[in-house]
Each structure stands twice: as structure tokens, then as C-alpha cells.
Design an enzyme around this catalytic site. Structure first.
Site, PDB file in Angstrom:
ATOM      1  N   CYS A  82       0.574  -0.932   0.361  1.00 33.17           N
ATOM      2  CA  CYS A  82       0.457  -0.209  -0.459  1.00 33.17           C
ATOM      3  C   CYS A  82       0.556   1.959  -0.198  1.00 33.17           C
ATOM      4  O   CYS A  82       1.446   1.457  -1.048  1.00 33.17           O
ATOM      5  CB  CYS A  82      -0.667   0.138   1.407  1.00 33.17           C
ATOM      6  SG  CYS A  82      -2.043   0.995   0.838  1.00 33.17           S
ATOM      7  N   HIS A 177      -3.982  -5.141   0.941  1.00 36.32           N
ATOM      8  CA  HIS A 177      -3.115  -5.356   2.116  1.00 36.32           C
ATOM      9  C   HIS A 177      -3.363  -7.145   2.119  1.00 36.32           C
ATOM     10  O   HIS A 177      -4.131  -7.839   2.672  1.00 36.32           O
ATOM     11  CB  HIS A 177      -3.999  -4.971   2.910  1.00 36.32           C
ATOM     12  CG  HIS A 177      -3.711  -3.398   3.373  1.00 36.32           C
ATOM     13  ND1 HIS A 177      -2.965  -3.326   3.990  1.00 36.32           N
ATOM     14  CD2 HIS A 177      -4.514  -2.488   2.524  1.00 36.32           C
ATOM     15  CE1 HIS A 177      -2.746  -1.430   3.921  1.00 36.32           C
ATOM     16  NE2 HIS A 177      -3.837  -1.209   3.027  1.00 36.32           N
ATOM     17  N   GLU A 179      -1.785  -9.050   4.227  1.00 33.89           N
ATOM     18  CA  GLU A 179      -1.270  -8.890   5.465  1.00 33.89           C
ATOM     19  C   GLU A 179      -2.745  -9.463   7.052  1.00 33.89           C
ATOM     20  O   GLU A 179      -2.864 -10.160   7.245  1.00 33.89           O
ATOM     21  CB  GLU A 179      -0.753  -8.214   6.444  1.00 33.89           C
ATOM     22  CG  GLU A 179      -1.398  -6.629   7.358  1.00 33.89           C
ATOM     23  CD  GLU A 179      -1.477  -5.717   5.592  1.00 33.89           C
ATOM     24  OE1 GLU A 179      -1.390  -5.996   4.377  1.00 33.89           O
ATOM     25  OE2 GLU A 179      -1.241  -4.178   5.757  1.00 33.89           O
TER      26      GLU A 179
END
Ligand code: XMP
Length: 528
Positions: A82, A177, A179
Site C-alpha cells: 500500500c 493488503h 496481511e
């Protein structure tokens, strides 16, 4: 010395999740502020890769952090996420453009160009044969021109450059993202980056860690003695078990019972640690002293302060008696370390305020031993199990330092605590015994925190032929990942019904039970 991945933090709320993913992939990692010095990066021994986190900020903001040049010259792969991708693009000669429009939520990303990062990783294939990933997006700015040497790695209709790579230099970046759990292949992407691209061999694993941690403690404390305030919570329990394995009788634990623990908790702590594991524990029943100081006090913060202060005083009195102790052990874990570093630098947003029962004072003149400083909570739990602690203890819900003191509204009385303890034990027992058909898990494991709250008001009821006029308890159960926001748990009616029936029948003095249907915010998890 472990191989390590360095995570540079640009202020995203989910940077810790990156670290969790890296560790799951078997590599040790640390999070540091995004603007560390070039020297800092060059000094990282065993460095195998760098990850640049997301951020709430725009790369165009006046105070936007620059990625240190050394990150791109360290000779190790770099993954930008990002903001990390936007900063990478901008600093390496591409273009990142600002936008007022934010893209937020689920997206399907098409993979391009067979990069090593995405090779063979996909959720589905389109009719045209394109590999697709289901991901989570949250961004305003986006990269609009690739830096020299980079090729397109991923795209969406609204974000044509959703991923880019310069494989010769080992630079990869994604706009989404990986994660967060909403990105279905997130774990696979980190595994690929950490193991295959950075070449980490997986030298971060719990069985090895136990031996290493024990050796470190022995080396650190030598022949000196250690004291530890054991609360029965996960962190102090695991720290105690670990230090005990390292130095045996040179560890003395002090367990202060403030009279506001759960049913049979003091006995459980003593039987687990003293009887079964052979730890030296000084058990102090200080309930009279605490309840005496708390008499007549109704304000929640005042109650917290009294409990915290009293705890520190008692611990100090005991510590003074142990004249050989040179070390104070604490169950500080890695998120505490990150938060206090962030609080000091003033950089992180949304820092959770610390609730711990008063920090132990410097006046003890003891050196600090913090053997869990590098671990995340789930790693602490794995360590606890590896050390032989009962899983039911290691996987317990968190319990606040002031204990039932903040679950008895207003003034605390022993009578109230006794009633609450019984009601709470029934609720927890029913949660543990009720299995959800869909997931096969019991409701204790399906909730993050569950307890009962004592309301010092009386209401009218009827039992047999007689009118009753007794107290009320509220059941509270929430689901959350970070405890900063939380949803009330949609427990099955049958479970609520059985629990309320049992509490009213079995706990003399309570004739009404309610269920708290407030989420956080605006309510908090505890009632005080
Ligand atoms: P709240 O009520 O703020 O709770 O939504 C968030 C989490 O913090 C715990 N909590 C405390 N823990 N001392 C503690 O050690 C405290 O004074 C305290 N107050 C709240 C709460 O149990 C929940 O897990």
C-alpha cells in the site's frame, strides 16, 4: 542469531499483522519506525528482507515519511504494501498520484507477468485464463507510472497498477493488503516472499526458541536471584514457567490475592505452579487489606488506583524481604514494546491505553528481566503449551488487573464479590460446555472475553410462592481481535436460557439475569 526480516512501519493500524504473518512463515522479524537511519538498516545482522508497511497518510502529506535509501541498497528483497508500494514507486522514479476517492474493501486482482511472488498463487481463474486473487484494498493514492526496471504484476479495473515488481533487484509491491485475513492468499504470499524470495530457512520456531530463551536467561542472570509478580494471567504465567525452567529455585514468585479473583483462581494458580511445577511462590492473601481500602469507594478510576497502589506496596514489602533478589521479571510482550516505542515517538495513531495494574517502581533497584519481549501473544501461548502449562490456562480470556473490582459496579463488598464469582463460574462453565454445530468449537473459544457483572440494585422476583427482592447480574460476551473495538457475541438463546436459569437457581441472592447487547464503541468491554 536468527535470520531476520525488518518491517518499516509507516503508521498503518495493521503493521503488527505483517509481523505475525512473517513469523508464521518461520522468520524472526522486528517492526521499526519507517524513518530509521541508513546506518540502522546497515547494522541489521542476518537481514534477509525488508517490508514497507501501509499508512493512514498520503505520500504527498507534508510530514510523509521517506523510505531510507539504505532499504533499497541493502542487497535484500523489499516488499512494499500500500503506502509502501506508493513510496517505493515515488522514490525509485515512478509516479504516485493523489486522489480524493478512496477504494476500500473487497477486490479481485488479476495477476500479470508470472512473477515469483504470485507464481501459482491464486483463488480462481477467469474464463480467459487469468489467475485472480481475492484481496482487501484500502487506499486513496495510487501508482500511475512504473519506476524504471519494474513490470506490472497485478491490476484491477479501478487500480491498473495494483502490483509491480523489479525481479532483478528483488523489489515487489502490492497495493492491496496481504496481511489481513480478508486477503485469502495472504499467508501464501508472505510464505513465498519470506522463504522463497528472501531465502529464509525457517529458523524461527517454538521448540528451538524454548532452548534458546532458557540459555539466554541463564546467561543474563548468572547466579543471581529473580522475583516475579505472578497474577495467573497468561503472560506472567508463561514468563514464570520459562524462567523456572532456566534457573529453578533462584526464581521466587509473589502472588498477591486481592480478593477480587475468579472462583477458585488462587487455588488453581497455587496447584498449577507450586504443587505441579514446583515453583517457589509466596502466596499473599491480602483480600482484607484490599477490601478495607476499597470500602466506601465508588468511582471506577479511584478503585483502580487503590488496587494498583496497594498491589505495588505489597509487592515491594515482599521484595524487600528477599534480599538476594537482583532481578525483577515481567511478562512484557512484543506488542507492549511496540506500543510504548510508538507512544514515545508519538508517531503511531490509535494507540491503546495501558490498563495494567500500576507499573512496578524503579525504586526497587532491580534489573529488569523480560523474557517474552520478542513474542506476540499467540507465540506466548504456544510457548506456554511447550513448557507444559495446561492449555485451558494458556488459552484463557484476558482478565483485568483490578479483577472483579471493575465488574462490581460502584462500591465493592465481599458479599458482592462472592455472588459474582459464583455467577461468573456458571456462565464460563456453560460457555465451555456448549458446542456450536457449525464450527465444532465451544462458545468459550468462540468469544474473546466473557464474564458477568454485578449490579448493586435489587429487583423483585418470585420463587416458589414467595416474593424475592434480590440483586441482578449482567452477562457480557464479546468478539474482537484487538479489544479496541468489539461486537457483542450472538450467543445461542438456549445457552443464555440455561445459564440464567442456573444462576438464578444456584446463586442465592440473585434473582435476575440480563445479557449485555452493546458493542464497543460506544460501550466499553468492561462496565467500569
Ligand atoms: P475496555 O473495558 O476498555 O477493555 O473496553 C478493553 C480490555 O482491557 C481490559 N481492561 C483492563 N485490564 N486493567 C487491566 O489489566 C484494567 O484496569 C482494565 N480495564 C479494562 C478489559 O478486560 C478488556 O480486555
Amino acid at each position: 542469531m536468527h535470520q531476520r526480516i525488518l518491517i518499516l512501519d509507516y503508521g498503518s493500524q495493521v503493521t503488527q499483522l505483517i509481523a505475525r504473518r512473517v513469523r508464521e512463515a518461520g522468520a524472526y522479524c522486528e517492526i521499526h519506525p519507517g524513518d530509521v537511519s541508513d546506518e540502522f538498516i546497515r547494522s541489521q545482522e542476518g537481514l534477509k528482507g525488508i517490508i514497507l508497511s501501509g499508512s493512514h497518510a498520503s505520500v504527498y502529506a507534508e510530514d510523509a515519511l521517506q523510505v531510507p535509501a539504505a532499504a533499497f541498497n541493502a542487497g535484500v528483497p523489499v516488499l512494499g504494501i500500500c503506502y509502501g508500494m506508493q513510496a517505493m514507486a515515488r522514490q525509485l522514479g515512478g509516479v504516485t498520484e493523489g486522489s480524493d476517492k478512496r477504494e476500500f474493501g473487497y477486490a479481485e486482482v488479476r495477476a500479470h507477468g508470472h512473477t515469483k511472488l504470485l507464481d501459482g498463487i491464486q483463488d480462481f481463474t477467469t474464463a480467459e485464463g487469468h489467475g485472480m486473487l481475492k484481496v482487501w484494498m484500502s487506499h486513496g493514492d495510487k501508482v500511475t507510472a512504473l519506476p524504471p526496471g519494474f513490470k506490472l504484476m497485478a491490476s484491477t479495473p479501478t487500480c491498473p497498477i495494483a502490483g509491480m515488481a523489479d525481479e532483478d533487484r528483488g523489489f515487489y509491491a502490492v497495493q492491496f493488503h496481504p496481511e489481513v485475513t480478508h486477503t485469502v492468499q495472504g499467508a501464501a504470499l508472505f510464505q513465498r516472499f519470506v522463504r522463497d524470495i528472501c531465502g529464509c530457512v525457517g529458523d524461527w520456531n517454538m521448540p528451538d526458541y524454548v532452548q534458546e530463551a532458557i540459555a539466554n536467561i541463564r546467561e543474563q542472570v548468572g547466579d543471581e536471584e529473580v522475583i516475579l509478580a505472578l497474577s495467573g494471567g497468561v503472560d506472567s504465567s508463561v514468563a514464570a514457567a520459562l524462567i523456572h525452567q532456566a534457573i529453578g529455585d533462584k526464581l521466587t514468585c509473589v502472588f498477591v490475592d486481592h480478593g477480587l479473583l475468579r472462583l477458585n483462581e488462587a487455588q488453581q494458580v497455587m496447584s498449577t505452579f507450586a504443587d505441579n511445577m514446583g515453583l517457589k511462590i509466596i502466596h499473599i492473601d491480602a483480600s482484607d487489606r484490599f477490601l478495607g481500602k476499597l470500602a466506601g469507594v465508588t468511582d471506577p478510576e479511584a478503585k483502580r488506583k487503590i488496587i494498583g497502589r496497594e498491589f505495588v506496596e505489597i509487592f515491594q514489602e515482599e521484595a524487600a524481604k528477599l534480599s538476594n533478589a537482583r532481578w525483577l521479571a515481567q511478562g512484557t510482550i512484543y506488542p507492549d514494546v511496540i506500543e510504548s516505542a510508538a507512544a514515545k515517538s508519538g508517531k503511531a495513531t490509535g494507540i491503546k491505553s495501558h490498563h495494567n495494574v500500576g507499573g512496578l517502581p524503579d525504586t526497587l533497584n532491580l534489573k529488569l528481566l523480560e523474557p517474552l519481549r520478542e513474542l506476540f501473544k499467540d507465540e506466548v501461548r504456544k510457548l506456554g503449551v511447550a513448557l507444559g502449562l495446561p492449555p485451558a490456562m494458556v488459552y484463557r480470556h484476558p482478565f483485568p488487573g483490578p479483577g472483579l473490582g471493575v465488574r462490581i459496579l460502584g462500591e465493592i463488598k465481599r458479599e458482592y464479590a462472592d455472588l459474582l464469582r459464583q455467577a461468573d463460574a456458571i456462565f464460563i462453565e456453560e460457555l465451555r460446555n456448549t458446542v456450536d454445530q457449525e464450527t465444532g468449537k465451544n462458545w468459550y473459544d468462540l468469544t474473546s472475553q466473557a464474564f458477568t457483572v454485578f449490579l448493586p440494585v435489587k429487583s423483585v422476583g418470585v420463587m416458589g410462592d414467595a416474593r424475592t427482592y434480590e440483586y441482578v447480574v449482567a452477562m457480557r460476551a464479546v468478539q474482537t481481535t484487538d479489544f479496541m473495538t468489539a461486537d457483542w457475541a450472538e450467543l445461542p438463546y438456549s445457552l443464555l436460557k440455561r445459564t440464567s436459569g442456573r444462576i438464578i437457581n444456584e446463586v442465592r441472592g440473585i434473582n435476575r439475569v440480563t445479557y449485555d447487547v452493546s458493542s464497543k464503541p460506544p460501550a466499553t468491554i468492561e462496565w467500569e
